[in-house]
Design a protein around this motif. Sequence first.
Motif, PDB file in Angstrom:
ATOM      1  N   PRO A  88      29.983  28.213  49.309  1.00 18.31           N
ATOM      2  CA  PRO A  88      30.788  28.483  50.498  1.00 18.31           C
ATOM      3  C   PRO A  88      30.840  27.235  51.383  1.00 18.31           C
ATOM      4  N   SER A  89      31.943  27.049  52.049  1.00 19.46           N
ATOM      5  CA  SER A  89      32.094  25.854  52.865  1.00 19.46           C
ATOM      6  C   SER A  89      32.545  26.250  54.276  1.00 19.46           C
ATOM      7  N   THR A 126      35.482  30.615  50.697  1.00 18.76           N
ATOM      8  CA  THR A 126      34.770  30.972  49.462  1.00 18.76           C
ATOM      9  C   THR A 126      35.834  31.059  48.366  1.00 18.76           C
ATOM     10  N   GLN A 134      35.869  22.075  49.961  1.00 19.49           N
ATOM     11  CA  GLN A 134      35.394  23.176  49.117  1.00 19.49           C
ATOM     12  C   GLN A 134      35.349  22.750  47.658  1.00 19.49           C
ATOM     13  N   SER A 156      31.967  26.685  43.798  1.00 16.65           N
ATOM     14  CA  SER A 156      31.602  28.037  44.183  1.00 16.65           C
ATOM     15  C   SER A 156      30.848  28.105  45.514  1.00 16.65           C
TER      16      SER A 156
END
Length: 423
Positions: free
Chosen positions: A6-7, A23, A423, A4
């Motif tokens: 964000p990357s 996301t 992610q 979960s």
Amino acid sequence: MSQSAPSIGIDFGTTNSSIALATPSGVQLLRFADDRVSSRSILYLEKSKRGILSSSGPTAIEHYLAAHRDGDHPGRLIQSLKSYLTSRTLTGTEVFGRHYQLEELISRILMDLRQRAEEQFGIPVRHATVGRPVRFVGAETDADDNFAVERLRAAFLRSGFTSVDFEFEPVGAAFSFQHRETQFDDETILIGDFGGGTSDFSVLKLSRNGQRQVLGTSGLPFAGDAFDARIVRKLVSPALGSESVQRGGKGIPAVPAWIYANLERWHYLSFLRTRNVLDILTTAQKRAMEPEKIASLQAIVDEDLGYQLHQAVQRTKTALSRHDSADFIFAGPDAGSVELRTAVTRTDFELWIASELTQIATAVDSLLAATSLAPSAIARVFLTGGTSFVPAVRAIFEARFPNRVVTGDEFTSVAQGLALAHQ
Ligand SMILES: Nc1ncnc2c1ncn2[C@@H]1O[C@H](COP(=O)(O)OP(=O)(O)OP(=O)(O)O)[C@@H](O)[C@H]1O
Ligand SMILES: [Mg+2]
């Protein structure tokens, strides 16, 4: 990193940079002026009452052009910084009497990008997955590449990141391709990412369930910048007297060749603005068979028009991606100063870059050989990066992988894929 969280993916390119946020609800791109999704990797240093100020991206270009227009002595516009990361001799450059380390110059661009990303994405941006070419410009060994990566890491840490992970740029592009394609089988794909400084390739096995395996990577230390340099050598420099000789019939060049070599890297042009060079050009005009060409060169050097000249070269190159012929048109900002106009065909351009095209074709064939794959084993080819617009570059792949070449997201696929990668 958890599913979960964000990357952030960052593609700090030789010419353009882009940033993506992944996301669970999708990938978002950082926006720049005019809703653009990438920003020039360019830095401008100028003197002000408050000391030396820096600006980057479109603001840097605006400031530079404004100073030029106002007749002020402009500051220093610096680009293609990524291409110097392997150089152990070039630790930095002197601007207004102060030495700037290369890492510091890069960090100023990254700092602006990071702050913009924090504002727009509304989250702290302290960690990112960052792209790296398979082979940096100037790298001859793995040690050279590692040296460049560590310098790039230092620049990121200096600009407020606490940690960064590196990933090959073409692998980033592959992740983005996998994400955007809805119809997907288990298949082997080839990625070609052609930028300003480097050309990068990777072969990956992608699975319907989202898994991927990198089978091989390779890279060449040149791309669009090298094509620009060819246009300068074959078209611009001759218009400025590189093939002109002195009167008297002995075939002696009117102007020494090293002056034209500096034209091929436009940001070196400002270094030519010395008394010595201007004296050489004044004398050359008196002796030359074609003094008007040398006069144009002198005006370009004297008025420090490297950036404007390079823009004209880029316009011609871009036009040749769409049309069979184009005009190279360059006019100095002051009426009557210098004006060049020459027609050029796509066939001419392709001859000028023939050696680069051959090297690209050889690199693709060698990568297939190294991964023991026949061209028929490649289900699809994804070409990305600004230089993939060049028809002769695409043709290399069309010839080997007919009807299997896909292109797209030329300026953002790497950043998107990097954001998705971890992610
Ligand atoms: N339509 C076009 N035709 C030909 N070349 C183009 C076109 N559009 C952009 N380019 C070239 O693409 C290059 C920039 O591409 P890109 O932004 O992908 O590079 P980069 O990511 O900054 O560089 P690198 O990946 O090498 O670090 C420049 O050389 C530019 O002149
Ligand atoms: Mg790139």
